[in-house]
Design a protein around this motif. Structure first.
Motif, short mmCIF file in Angstrom:
data_model
loop_
_atom_site.label_atom_id
_atom_site.label_comp_id
_atom_site.label_asym_id
_atom_site.label_seq_id
_atom_site.Cartn_x
_atom_site.Cartn_y
_atom_site.Cartn_z
N TYR A 73 0.84 -1.29 0.04
CA TYR A 73 -0.15 0.09 0.11
C TYR A 73 0.86 1.30 0.07
CZ TYR A 73 -2.90 3.88 1.98
OH TYR A 73 -3.19 5.05 1.98
N LEU A 76 2.41 1.80 -3.37
CA LEU A 76 1.21 2.25 -4.54
C LEU A 76 1.02 3.68 -4.09
CD1 LEU A 76 -0.87 -0.92 -4.76
CD2 LEU A 76 0.82 0.03 -6.35
N GLU A 77 1.01 3.80 -2.83
CA GLU A 77 0.66 5.36 -2.52
C GLU A 77 1.70 6.28 -2.83
OE1 GLU A 77 -1.80 8.41 -1.10
OE2 GLU A 77 -2.17 6.37 -1.10
N SER A 78 3.00 5.93 -2.61
CA SER A 78 4.08 6.66 -3.16
C SER A 78 3.93 6.75 -4.74
CB SER A 78 5.45 6.18 -2.68
OG SER A 78 6.43 6.75 -3.13
N GLU A 79 3.71 5.72 -5.43
CA GLU A 79 3.80 5.88 -6.69
C GLU A 79 2.79 6.93 -7.26
OE1 GLU A 79 3.43 2.05 -8.38
OE2 GLU A 79 5.44 1.28 -7.72
N ASN A 80 1.46 6.89 -6.57
CA ASN A 80 0.41 7.67 -6.86
C ASN A 80 0.68 9.10 -6.64
OD1 ASN A 80 -1.46 5.83 -7.77
ND2 ASN A 80 -2.25 5.60 -6.05
N THR A 81 1.43 9.56 -5.55
CA THR A 81 2.11 10.96 -5.36
C THR A 81 2.84 11.21 -6.43
OG1 THR A 81 1.64 10.45 -3.05
CG2 THR A 81 3.28 12.44 -3.59
N LEU A 83 3.08 10.06 -9.58
CA LEU A 83 2.31 10.27 -10.70
C LEU A 83 1.14 11.65 -10.74
CD1 LEU A 83 1.01 6.46 -11.34
CD2 LEU A 83 2.65 7.85 -12.71
N ARG A 84 0.56 11.97 -9.47
CA ARG A 84 -0.02 13.27 -9.34
C ARG A 84 0.87 14.38 -9.68
NH1 ARG A 84 -2.37 10.45 -4.59
NH2 ARG A 84 -4.48 9.53 -5.27
#
Length: 143
Positions: A73, A76-81, A83-84
């Motif tokens: 998790y 993924l949260e780091s990757e989402n940050t 990407l954002r």
């Protein structure tokens, strides 16, 4: 009367060994019952100890799974940050390029017909690019 006394005394003498025999049998029976009771208690204790060990192992496995899921998790949260942040940066670049093109269009007099790109911060559900189908497999969710 003396015959009656003789019978009573002989019956009391005979009943003595019978009572002793009954007492001895009762003691043996009580010992066996106590032994069986101790064995049942020991068996129950062994079952409880085994159950405790089993539950401890289950808890350890569950904790390991939770840690694995939490690490996944966080990744993924780091990757989402990231990407954002990239979306914001690319949107800014695109807007800058559009303003340069409009500037060139105004001074050159040539119509370039520049499409408007939605701002992802104002409307996050509208992506700045066409939606692509996402492909997922069951392997993604196995640890």
């Amino acid at each position: 009367m003396s015959g009656r006394l003789a019978r009573q005394s002989s019956s009391s003498e005979n009943s003595g060994p019978i009572i002793d025999e009954r007492k001895r049998k009762r003691m043996v029976s009580n010992r066996d019952s106590a032994r069986r009771s101790r064995m049942r208690k020991q068996q129950h204790l062994d079952e409880i100890v085994n159950q405790v060990d089993h539950l401890k192992n289950e808890n350890e496995q569950t904790e390991m799974q939770i840690n694995t899921h939490m690490n996944h998790y966080l990744k993924l949260e780091s990757e989402n940050t990231i990407l954002r942040t990239q979306i914001i940066e690319l949107t800014d670049r695109l807007q800058s390029m559009n303003s340069v093109l409009r500037f060139v269009e105004e001074f050159s007099g040539v119509s370039m017909d520049i499409p408007e790109i939605p701002d992802p911060l104002l409307k996050p559900w509208q992506l700045p690019c066409p939606a692509q189908p996402m492909v997922a497999s069951a392997n993604l969710f196995q640890w």
